[in-house]
Design a protein around this motif. Sequence first.
Motif, PDB file in Angstrom:
ATOM      1  N   SER A  14      43.710  34.608  37.118  1.00 34.08           N
ATOM      2  CA  SER A  14      42.442  34.252  37.950  1.00 34.08           C
ATOM      3  C   SER A  14      42.343  32.671  37.945  1.00 34.08           C
ATOM      4  N   TYR A  48      36.403  39.988  35.244  1.00 37.28           N
ATOM      5  CA  TYR A  48      37.188  39.339  36.352  1.00 37.28           C
ATOM      6  C   TYR A  48      38.220  40.984  36.725  1.00 37.28           C
ATOM      7  N   TYR A  49      38.634  41.300  35.763  1.00 33.78           N
ATOM      8  CA  TYR A  49      39.678  42.744  36.215  1.00 33.78           C
ATOM      9  C   TYR A  49      38.727  43.370  36.832  1.00 33.78           C
ATOM     10  N   ARG A  71      40.866  31.132  35.602  1.00 29.87           N
ATOM     11  CA  ARG A  71      39.705  30.983  34.781  1.00 29.87           C
ATOM     12  C   ARG A  71      40.052  30.608  33.161  1.00 29.87           C
ATOM     13  N   THR A 115      34.436  37.276  30.731  1.00 27.60           N
ATOM     14  CA  THR A 115      34.915  36.844  31.787  1.00 27.60           C
ATOM     15  C   THR A 115      36.363  37.713  32.086  1.00 27.60           C
ATOM     16  N   ASP A 150      30.045  40.114  40.582  1.00 27.45           N
ATOM     17  CA  ASP A 150      30.354  38.714  40.761  1.00 27.45           C
ATOM     18  C   ASP A 150      28.909  37.944  40.637  1.00 27.45           C
ATOM     19  N   TYR A 202      36.201  43.000  38.814  1.00 24.05           N
ATOM     20  CA  TYR A 202      35.731  42.415  40.015  1.00 24.05           C
ATOM     21  C   TYR A 202      37.197  42.503  41.215  1.00 24.05           C
ATOM     22  N   LEU A 203      38.208  42.206  40.601  1.00 18.03           N
ATOM     23  CA  LEU A 203      39.403  42.240  41.375  1.00 18.03           C
ATOM     24  C   LEU A 203      39.746  43.503  41.811  1.00 18.03           C
ATOM     25  N   TYR A 206      43.277  37.752  33.917  1.00 19.66           N
ATOM     26  CA  TYR A 206      42.465  36.699  33.259  1.00 19.66           C
ATOM     27  C   TYR A 206      43.101  35.475  33.629  1.00 19.66           C
ATOM     28  N   LEU A 257      30.218  38.422  36.401  1.00 19.87           N
ATOM     29  CA  LEU A 257      31.483  37.650  36.325  1.00 19.87           C
ATOM     30  C   LEU A 257      31.021  36.014  35.765  1.00 19.87           C
ATOM     31  N   ASN A 258      30.225  35.603  36.392  1.00 16.02           N
ATOM     32  CA  ASN A 258      29.666  34.089  36.342  1.00 16.02           C
ATOM     33  C   ASN A 258      28.633  33.916  35.507  1.00 16.02           C
TER      34      ASN A 258
END
Length: 390
Positions: free
Chosen positions: A381, A222-223, A383, A218, A198, A225-226, A378, A202-203
């Motif tokens: 999310s 995100y995958y 995003r 991203t 994160d 991170y989730l 994705y 991610l950001n």
Amino acid sequence: MLPFGGYEFFVLMAVFIGFTWLLKLRLKDPSYRIVLAVFNALFLVFFYPQPLHFFLLIGYAYGMTWLLSNVLQPAKKIWGILLLLLPMLLVKFGIKVHYYPFELNNILSFAGLSYACFRIVGYYNERRNGEPMPDVLSYFNFLSFTPTLLIGPIDRYSHFTASQSRGFSNLNEANATDGWNQLVKGVAFKFIVAECIDRYWLNIFAAEDIRPVAMLNTMYAYYAYLFFDFAGYSFMALGVGKLMGMEVPLNFTNPFLAVNPQDFWRRFHISLGDWLKENFFNPLYLFLTRKKKLKAYPLLRQNVALLLTFTLMGCWNGFKKHYVLSGLLFGLYSVVHNTYLVKSKQAGRDIVFGDLDPKWIRIISIFIMLNLVAFALYVFSGRFPLIQHS
């Protein structure tokens, strides 16, 4: 205080686990459900943000299940399911219901509502006709079990009560060691790996950045991170459960190695996949099979049931566009894979890979599946910059 939300929760669980091990010296297994009920109730009353809301839901669920089973007895279970899901549906659809001096939605909307409703419906479908209602304490424990209160896994009532019936006996060195290992794994996943992803991956690009490199970054971040965030919660719940004498179902097992959509849902949020299969896909497929016009189209029946099941999964998270579309994507993946399997069986050969070495088929399948899942998540999310968050 919410489960696994901070160090205070871990201190509280350590106190309860230690207290439970001491009680084992004086009490037998039949008393375990009482001890567990006392702890769950104390957590709700003193630490949960909206305890009355949860107690009201449990009372509604128990009373409605009794009413459906002994008085109303609807010919089609769907009506019972809708009544049991009514609290969640009112919240998800944003329907405002005023009952002076309260707004009903303010009472219904609280953390853990969706998971509780899924357990409620799962028990209703699992229960056989004419079977007596469960004792109030076991039903209360099933819905309010603290480690799985917010994030699951979604347990079956029969599995939960079987574990509860052996609660004190399950407090042994082997389970304690395994539970501790799972807890440490969950803490590492959630508070170290997911936190690093994160902060440092991610950001690094803005969510609205539509450059390919930003979108791909991203999507994969995100995958990852989730998975580590959600799996971390699930492993912590599994570990704490074992330390306190309860068997919590495994919810994740190497989803990055999935070779097809079916394999993915056997590895990722396993309890939700099982719930959807047992409580939605199977009844829906049976319903479609009974339609005379569809008798000659088994593949169509399967694919319609698959698409609707995964669309429901998307809607479960909310009726915003990115949730529904992500569910549809997972549904389309399953429809394409199911069609591929059926056509290959009919042709007597693999219609896509032919005689390619199975090792290469596995590698290619993992690569394809990883990217398909990453894209669907994705979208999920919110995003994905090409879809409005409405």
